[in-house]
Structures are given as structure tokens and as C-alpha cells.
Design a protein around this motif. Structure first.
Motif, PDB file in Angstrom:
ATOM      1  N   ALA A 221       0.838  -1.201   0.000  1.00  0.00           N
ATOM      2  CA  ALA A 221       0.000   0.000   0.000  1.00  0.00           C
ATOM      3  C   ALA A 221       0.874   1.252   0.000  1.00  0.00           C
ATOM      4  O   ALA A 221       0.571   2.239  -0.674  1.00  0.00           O
ATOM      5  CB  ALA A 221      -0.927  -0.002   1.209  1.00  0.00           C
ATOM      6  N   ALA A 224       2.367   1.744  -3.425  1.00  0.00           N
ATOM      7  CA  ALA A 224       1.293   2.193  -4.328  1.00  0.00           C
ATOM      8  C   ALA A 224       1.063   3.696  -4.182  1.00  0.00           C
ATOM      9  O   ALA A 224       0.864   4.403  -5.184  1.00  0.00           O
ATOM     10  CB  ALA A 224       0.010   1.426  -4.037  1.00  0.00           C
ATOM     11  N   HIS A 237      -1.782   0.802  -9.383  1.00  0.00           N
ATOM     12  CA  HIS A 237      -2.849  -0.197  -9.350  1.00  0.00           C
ATOM     13  C   HIS A 237      -2.283  -1.612  -9.230  1.00  0.00           C
ATOM     14  O   HIS A 237      -2.909  -2.475  -8.604  1.00  0.00           O
ATOM     15  CB  HIS A 237      -3.740  -0.059 -10.579  1.00  0.00           C
ATOM     16  N   PHE A 240      -1.502  -1.894  -5.619  1.00  0.00           N
ATOM     17  CA  PHE A 240      -2.765  -2.030  -4.884  1.00  0.00           C
ATOM     18  C   PHE A 240      -3.266  -3.469  -4.964  1.00  0.00           C
ATOM     19  O   PHE A 240      -3.730  -4.043  -3.967  1.00  0.00           O
ATOM     20  CB  PHE A 240      -3.843  -1.096  -5.426  1.00  0.00           C
ATOM     21  N   TYR A 363      -8.486   0.857  -1.313  1.00  0.00           N
ATOM     22  CA  TYR A 363      -8.336   1.571  -2.587  1.00  0.00           C
ATOM     23  C   TYR A 363      -8.488   3.080  -2.382  1.00  0.00           C
ATOM     24  O   TYR A 363      -7.704   3.876  -2.886  1.00  0.00           O
ATOM     25  CB  TYR A 363      -9.356   1.064  -3.595  1.00  0.00           C
ATOM     26  N   ILE A 366      -5.391   4.552  -0.744  1.00  0.00           N
ATOM     27  CA  ILE A 366      -4.223   4.667  -1.623  1.00  0.00           C
ATOM     28  C   ILE A 366      -4.420   5.747  -2.676  1.00  0.00           C
ATOM     29  O   ILE A 366      -3.515   6.559  -2.929  1.00  0.00           O
ATOM     30  CB  ILE A 366      -3.925   3.323  -2.298  1.00  0.00           C
TER      31      ILE A 366
END
Length: 367
Positions: A221, A224, A237, A240, A363, A366
Motif C-alpha cells: 500500500a 502504491a 494499481h 494495490f 483503494y 491509496i
């Protein structure tokens, strides 16, 4: 009689009271408007609850209340699901039959039976650490006997289905979501982890506080976010997707309980057990059909706020771990027929849906 001065004062007080009451009323309206939206995943859960009926849901409530009340010494016990059979006479009879089939002397069989009955008689409030050695000895023998005629091919949390879906649908339609999906399965490849960490990094024991999954989730994470800060959304991505894998693993009850020995060490053979494999095959076979567990991911629109990926992985394990005892016991008692147990289906759906919510939150954290 009220004079004009008093009348003005009363009017002012009344107006002030009205102004104070308006926000309260508005807040109440807002609360009603923010009531949980019944997305497709919620509707599927409600359908399962209707199928279980009032009696079935009461049993689930009682089971979860028991799990919440268990002493730590029970939660940390090796083969804790075997001890949980104390609550089910039919399951106890099955276990005793397994012992009858052991390839040991009659004296040893009687020792195992007496020891296990003693555990059940003292469950849950009088269990001690002194019981751990016996459970560590008997547990593998019970599992081996139960599954002797049911060889399985290892399938870790449904490769090609589960992890890609968790990552893909968490991206909320992003043009880059395929990169997350394609990376999400990579940690299950044999080349991905260093030797000795192949299983440890996919685990977090909610009661022993042991495993590598939270740290791995947090690490990916973090990278990312660095990619996001530099405008490199493909790489963001992808990482992630990797972080999602470790977060999702902790949503599986066999990744959040049951793989620690009597002295608190993680044991590969406990983690990669046949019970574990059979349960994951069960999920794999029903991801897009039957219970359609994948529908709890694609049909989820809700999110659990994530402010610390490491803690989110631990919290997801806290949610899934209480379901371990029931599922382990059902798989062990009926390796062929547990698949029709509606409660196993309900517990699995709850874990899958909760994991989908955490992935949405990760998500958002991030990106």
C-alpha cells in the motif's frame, strides 16, 4: 398579564428554542437518509438469513456470543475446532468413531477418548495451557482420519477468481482496474515469496497476533501511494492489487486462526491442512454458481474506512477468526456433505463481503 417587555423576551426565547431544535431535527433526518443502502450484496445476505429462518439465525447469534466470550486460552488452543465439538453431541460421536479407526492399540484409543472427553467436559471455562500438548498430539490424527479418503489439490483462496475480483471491483470502475486484477494473484505464485515465508506472509492469527499478512499489505500500500504521488497509475494499481491480496487473505478463517502450535509458533503443516484445502475448493466451486460468493464482491458498494493498511488487515482477521471453529468442525465431520450446510455458506458470505468492503477502503486510502 405579560407586558410588552416580557412579551419580547418570551418571543426571543421561543425563537432561540426553535433555532436550537431545527439542527436536531435535520440531524435526525440525515441519520435516516444515511441508513445502510441495500446493495446487491446486502440483498443476498438477507436472502440467506431468510433461508436460515429465525431458528437458524438464533443459533448463529448464540454461536457468535460464545465465540466472543471464549477465554484467550481457548482461542489459542491448537485444534480449537476439535474442542468446540463439546457443543455438539453428534460431532462428538463422529470424533470418537475416528479414534476407533486409529491404527493404535486399544489402550491408546481409550487414552485418547478419555482425554478428549475430559476436554469437552471442561470446555470452555476450565481449559488450561496444560491441555495444549494433548490437543497437538490428537488433532492431526483426527484430521488425518477424517480426510484419509478425501485427497485434495491445493487451491489457495480461489486463484483466478477470488483475489482478482476483490482487487478489480474495489477500483470503482477505474480505467486501470485490470492492472490491479492481474497482479492480485501473484503472491500465490511459488516464486513470489522467499523460502520460509510462503505461508506465513499470507496469515494473521487474530488471537496469537502472529503472521506476515498485515505487514505485506502495508508495504505494498505504501509503494502504491508513492506511485500515485508520481503520477504512475499503472504501477499504483499493480501494487494495490498486491496489497489487496494480503488484506483479503486475512478475511479467510483459515488464514486468521488454527495454524499456531502449543508454544505459539506458526506451523506450515497446520496452515496447509486438508481441511483448509477442502474449504477453499468449496469457495472456488461456488464463486460464480450456487452461493455465488463472487456476487458479494461485485455487488458490494460499501466501504470500510482504512487509515492504516496494517491495522485493516488485522481487523479483517478479527472479523473472520470467530467463524473458524464452526467451519473447521463441519469440514472435519463431513468432508463430502459440509458443502450443503447453510450456516457454512452464511459465514463464508459474511467473510467475503466484509473483505470486499475493506478492499474498497484500501483503494480509497491509496488513491
Amino acid at each position: 398579564m405579560i407586558n410588552s417587555k416580557d412579551g419580547t423576551l418570551v418571543l426571543c426565547i421561543a425563537m432561540a428554542l426553535c433555532l436550537c431544535l431545527i439542527p436536531s431535527a435535520m440531524a435526525s433526518t440525515e441519520e435516516q437518509q444515511t441508513t445502510q443502502v441495500e446493495d446487491d450484496a446486502q440483498l443476498k445476505i438477507e436472502a440467506l438469513e431468510a433461508k436460515l429462518g429465525e431458528e437458524g439465525m438464533q443459533k448463529i447469534e448464540d454461536y457468535l456470543a460464545l465465540q466472543a466470550s471464549l477465554p484467550d486460552v481457548v482461542k489459542r488452543m491448537p485444534f480449537r475446532g476439535l474442542a468446540f465439538a463439546a457443543t455438539d453431541p453428534e460431532s462428538q460421536a463422529i470424533k470418537m468413531e475416528y479414534i476407533d479407526n486409529f491404527n493404535v492399540s486399544e489402550t491408546e484409543k481409550e487414552r485418547y477418548k478419555a482425554g478428549l472427553q475430559d476436554i469437552w467436559d471442561r470446555y470452555p471455562d476450565k481449559i488450561t495451557k496444560d491441555d495444549y500438548a494433548f490437543m497437538s498430539e490428537l488433532g492431526p490424527m483426527i484430521e488425518e482420519e477424517a480426510l484419509r479418503e478425501h485427497p485434495v489439490v491445493r487451491i489457495m483462496w480461489s486463484p483466478g477468481k477470488c483475489h482478482p475480483d476483490f482487487a478489480y471491483y474495489a477500483c470503482d470502475g477505474s480505467a486501470y482496474r485490470n492492472y490491479a486484477r492481474d497482479a492480485a494473484d501473484d503472491p500465490d505464485d511459488s516464486w513470489f515469496e522467499l523460502p520460509g515465508y510462503r505461508y506465513y506472509n499470507h496469515y494473521w492469527d487474530a488471537d496469537w497476533n502472529l503472521g506476515g499478512a498485515p505487514g505485506r499489505c502495508d508495504g505494498y500500500a505504501g509503494t502504491a501511494q508513492i506511485w500515485v504521488d508520481n503520477g504512475m497509475l499503472v504501477q499504483a494499481h499493480q501494487d494495490f492489487g498486491l496489497a489487496s491480496h494480503y488484506l483479503s487473505d486475512t478475511g479467510n478463517p483459515f488464514h486468521s486462526a488454527g495454524a499456531v502450535n502449543q508454544i505459539g509458533d506458526f506451523v506450515d503443516s497446520l496452515f496447509s491442512s486438508q481441511n483448509h484445502d477442502l474449504y477453499e475448493i468449496y469457495i472456488y466451486d461456488r464463486w460464480n454458481t450456487g452461493y455465488n460468493f463472487g456476487g458479494y464482491v461485485s455487488g458490494n458498494t460499501q466501504s470500510i474506512t482504512v487509515t492504516d493498511p496494517e491495522q485493516a488487515a488485522k481487523d479483517n482477521a478479527d472479523f473472520s477468526a470467530p467463524y473458524f471453529d464452526y467451519i473447521w468442525n463441519k469440514v472435519n465431520d463431513n468432508p463430502q456433505t459440509f458443502v450443503s450446510d447453510a450456516t457454512v455458506g452464511y459465514y463464508t458470505a459474511q467473510c467475503v463481503r466484509q473483505t470486499a468492503k475493506y478492499n474498497h477502503g484500501l483503494y480509497d486510502y491509496i488513491m
